[in-house]
Design a protein around this motif. Structure first.
Motif, PDB file in Angstrom:
ATOM      1  N   ARG A   1      86.303 112.642  -4.217  1.00 22.53           N
ATOM      2  CA  ARG A   1      85.198 113.321  -4.895  1.00 22.53           C
ATOM      3  C   ARG A   1      85.019 114.734  -4.352  1.00 22.53           C
ATOM      4  NH1 ARG A   1      81.714 108.977  -6.351  1.00 22.53           N
ATOM      5  NH2 ARG A   1      80.282 110.480  -7.292  1.00 22.53           N
ATOM      6  N   ASP A   2      84.299 115.558  -5.112  1.00 27.76           N
ATOM      7  CA  ASP A   2      83.938 116.908  -4.686  1.00 27.76           C
ATOM      8  C   ASP A   2      82.622 116.797  -3.908  1.00 27.76           C
ATOM      9  OD1 ASP A   2      83.033 119.515  -4.396  1.00 27.76           O
ATOM     10  OD2 ASP A   2      83.773 120.158  -6.351  1.00 27.76           O
ATOM     11  N   LEU A   3      82.721 116.758  -2.584  1.00 24.97           N
ATOM     12  CA  LEU A   3      81.529 116.537  -1.756  1.00 24.97           C
ATOM     13  C   LEU A   3      80.523 117.674  -1.888  1.00 24.97           C
ATOM     14  CD1 LEU A   3      82.776 114.960   1.602  1.00 24.97           C
ATOM     15  CD2 LEU A   3      81.738 113.845  -0.374  1.00 24.97           C
ATOM     16  N   TRP A   4      81.022 118.906  -1.993  1.00 32.90           N
ATOM     17  CA  TRP A   4      80.086 120.027  -2.091  1.00 32.90           C
ATOM     18  C   TRP A   4      79.272 119.947  -3.376  1.00 32.90           C
ATOM     19  CZ3 TRP A   4      77.506 122.864   0.918  1.00 32.90           C
ATOM     20  CH2 TRP A   4      76.833 123.997   0.441  1.00 32.90           C
ATOM     21  N   GLN A   5      79.903 119.524  -4.453  1.00 36.48           N
ATOM     22  CA  GLN A   5      79.177 119.335  -5.707  1.00 36.48           C
ATOM     23  C   GLN A   5      78.119 118.244  -5.543  1.00 36.48           C
ATOM     24  OE1 GLN A   5      81.018 117.360  -9.292  1.00 36.48           O
ATOM     25  NE2 GLN A   5      80.829 119.418 -10.142  1.00 36.48           N
ATOM     26  N   MET A   6      78.446 117.197  -4.800  1.00 38.22           N
ATOM     27  CA  MET A   6      77.479 116.134  -4.541  1.00 38.22           C
ATOM     28  C   MET A   6      76.330 116.644  -3.677  1.00 38.22           C
ATOM     29  SD  MET A   6      79.927 112.797  -3.932  1.00 38.22           S
ATOM     30  CE  MET A   6      78.516 111.702  -3.745  1.00 38.22           C
ATOM     31  N   VAL A   7      76.626 117.555  -2.739  1.00 34.64           N
ATOM     32  CA  VAL A   7      75.573 118.171  -1.925  1.00 34.64           C
ATOM     33  C   VAL A   7      74.613 118.935  -2.832  1.00 34.64           C
ATOM     34  CG1 VAL A   7      75.088 119.966  -0.224  1.00 34.64           C
ATOM     35  CG2 VAL A   7      76.914 118.304   0.203  1.00 34.64           C
ATOM     36  N   GLU A   8      75.167 119.716  -3.753  1.00 32.36           N
ATOM     37  CA  GLU A   8      74.340 120.512  -4.660  1.00 32.36           C
ATOM     38  C   GLU A   8      73.494 119.630  -5.571  1.00 32.36           C
ATOM     39  OE1 GLU A   8      77.425 122.876  -6.455  1.00 32.36           O
ATOM     40  OE2 GLU A   8      76.861 124.635  -5.239  1.00 32.36           O
ATOM     41  N   GLN A   9      73.990 118.426  -5.870  1.00 28.53           N
ATOM     42  CA  GLN A   9      73.260 117.497  -6.736  1.00 28.53           C
ATOM     43  C   GLN A   9      72.297 116.622  -5.940  1.00 28.53           C
ATOM     44  OE1 GLN A   9      76.541 115.402  -8.503  1.00 28.53           O
ATOM     45  NE2 GLN A   9      76.967 117.000 -10.025  1.00 28.53           N
ATOM     46  N   GLY A  10      72.264 116.810  -4.605  1.00 27.83           N
ATOM     47  CA  GLY A  10      71.353 116.042  -3.768  1.00 27.83           C
ATOM     48  C   GLY A  10      71.816 114.627  -3.483  1.00 27.83           C
ATOM     49  N   ARG A  11      73.108 114.342  -3.715  1.00 24.92           N
ATOM     50  CA  ARG A  11      73.615 112.978  -3.521  1.00 24.92           C
ATOM     51  C   ARG A  11      74.402 112.828  -2.222  1.00 24.92           C
ATOM     52  NH1 ARG A  11      77.176 111.151  -7.548  1.00 24.92           N
ATOM     53  NH2 ARG A  11      77.733 113.284  -8.131  1.00 24.92           N
ATOM     54  N   PHE A  12      74.550 113.942  -1.494  1.00 23.11           N
ATOM     55  CA  PHE A  12      75.247 113.874  -0.202  1.00 23.11           C
ATOM     56  C   PHE A  12      74.584 114.867   0.743  1.00 23.11           C
ATOM     57  CE2 PHE A  12      78.707 114.058   2.866  1.00 23.11           C
ATOM     58  CZ  PHE A  12      79.186 112.747   2.843  1.00 23.11           C
ATOM     59  N   ARG A  13      74.297 114.403   1.948  1.00 26.91           N
ATOM     60  CA  ARG A  13      73.570 115.233   2.914  1.00 26.91           C
ATOM     61  C   ARG A  13      74.417 116.433   3.330  1.00 26.91           C
ATOM     62  NH1 ARG A  13      69.231 112.683   6.137  1.00 26.91           N
ATOM     63  NH2 ARG A  13      69.705 114.381   7.574  1.00 26.91           N
ATOM     64  N   ILE A  14      73.794 117.610   3.304  1.00 26.67           N
ATOM     65  CA  ILE A  14      74.526 118.815   3.657  1.00 26.67           C
ATOM     66  C   ILE A  14      74.913 118.826   5.139  1.00 26.67           C
ATOM     67  CG2 ILE A  14      72.439 120.185   4.102  1.00 26.67           C
ATOM     68  CD1 ILE A  14      73.977 122.590   2.846  1.00 26.67           C
TER      69      ILE A  14
END
Length: 323
Positions: free
Chosen positions: A223-236
């Motif tokens: 997965r694109d982790l940075w995109q998930m960070v921007e969507q609030g689904r992965f802790r920065i």
């Protein structure tokens, strides 16, 4: 081209020598000696047929075995990481550089590209190679079970916990912990994982004793982790903790020139599994494999070659089904 005819109408080839006979300097005749050369002609024809067959086989072997004599990269021959393309060699150089360190590695790549193989070779080349390599599939457990898997639990911590159990962090002490499919971690588990990565300390589920571990973390995701960070689904903060040294595993369609080497390696593996003596693939089969884009990457290639290995009645594989 001379022949003698028999009474029954059949013929046989003959060879002759002729010697002139002179009298007083005048040619008065000749002595001719004829010899049956049937066996000689049969032998010559058999030799011509054999030479033609050898020539045909030579061309066939030259065509079908072009890729069978290719040498695998010596440094990685037993690792399963096979390829000589520029993008693949660049990845191997990254592995060599970071392996001796204890830095956290984030392996990125599509499904089926061999991310776990990269993780295992990072461990194999590290100073922890004689210690445990422990894998956790983060997508395989519910949030509550995942904590138990990662940190262990005490007896009676929850229904079914009939005895104390060590978690994967504890089992990986002094070794390597591989967190596969890290993007599938729920947010609650992400925060707990972050604390362990920062402090190298944790408590078993249902316990109060703080345990300390010395582990090397390798994580992987498609997965694109940075995109998930921007969507609030992965802790920065967890993203930055994991993204110390990213390694991207190229998709198979980006390194199609590696398909011949990969195929030889995979066929050798299939020989061991299936008890066969396959030598490789024909040029035609290799060209077919290279013309395909492989959405399932190396895993799909493995499946295709295993199917063809099972179906093949010859030492050299030709594809029986279209891709």
């Amino acid at each position: 081209d001379e022949v003698f005819w028999r009474k029954d109408g059949t013929q046989f080839p003959v060879e002759y020598t002729s010697t002139p006979v002179y009298k007083n300097g005048q040619l008065i005749g000749a002595v001719a000696i004829f010899r049956d050369v049937s066996k000689q002609h049969e032998t010559e024809q058999a030799l011509r047929d054999a030479l033609k067959q050898v020539s045909a086989l030579s061309e066939q072997l030259k065509d079908e075995n072009t890729y069978l004599t290719a040498q695998l990269n010596e440094d990685w021959q037993d690792s399963g990481l096979v390829g000589k393309s520029h993008v693949f060699q660049a990845m191997l150089e990254q592995i060599k550089l970071v392996s001796p360190t204890d830095s956290t590695v984030l392996i990125l790549g599509e499904n089926g590209t061999g991310k776990e193989l990269v993780a295992r070779n990072l461990h194999r080349l590290s100073n922890r190679s004689k210690q445990s390599f422990i894998k956790v599939n983060c997508a395989a457990f519910t949030p509550s079970l995942l904590e138990s898997e990662l940190f262990g639990h005490e007896k009676g911590a929850f229904t079914g916990a009939n005895e104390r159990r060590k978690g994967r962090f504890e089992l990986a002490d002094n070794g390597t912990l591989f967190l596969d499919e890290i993007a599938e971690l729920p947010l609650e588990s992400q925060s707990k994982l972050l604390r362990v990565l920062q402090e190298r300390e944790f408590e078993r589920v249902g316990g109060s004793t703080t345990l300390t571990v010395d582990i090397r973390i390798i994580a992987a995701t498609n997965r694109d982790l940075w995109q998930m960070v921007e969507q609030g689904r992965f802790r920065i903060d967890l993203y930055y903790r994991l993204n110390v040294f990213p390694i991207r595993v190229p998709a198979l369609k980006e390194r199609k020139e590696d398909i011949p080497l990969l195929s030889v390696n995979l066929v050798q593996q299939r020989n061991k599994r299936l008890g066969k003596q396959l030598k490789g693939l024909s040029n035609k089969a290799i060209n077919q494999l290279q013309a395909y884009d492989w959405p399932g990457n190396i895993r799909e290639l493995q499946n295709v070659l295993e199917r063809e290995a099972i179906l093949s009645k010859h030492a050299v594989i030709n594809l029986t089904q279209p891709l």
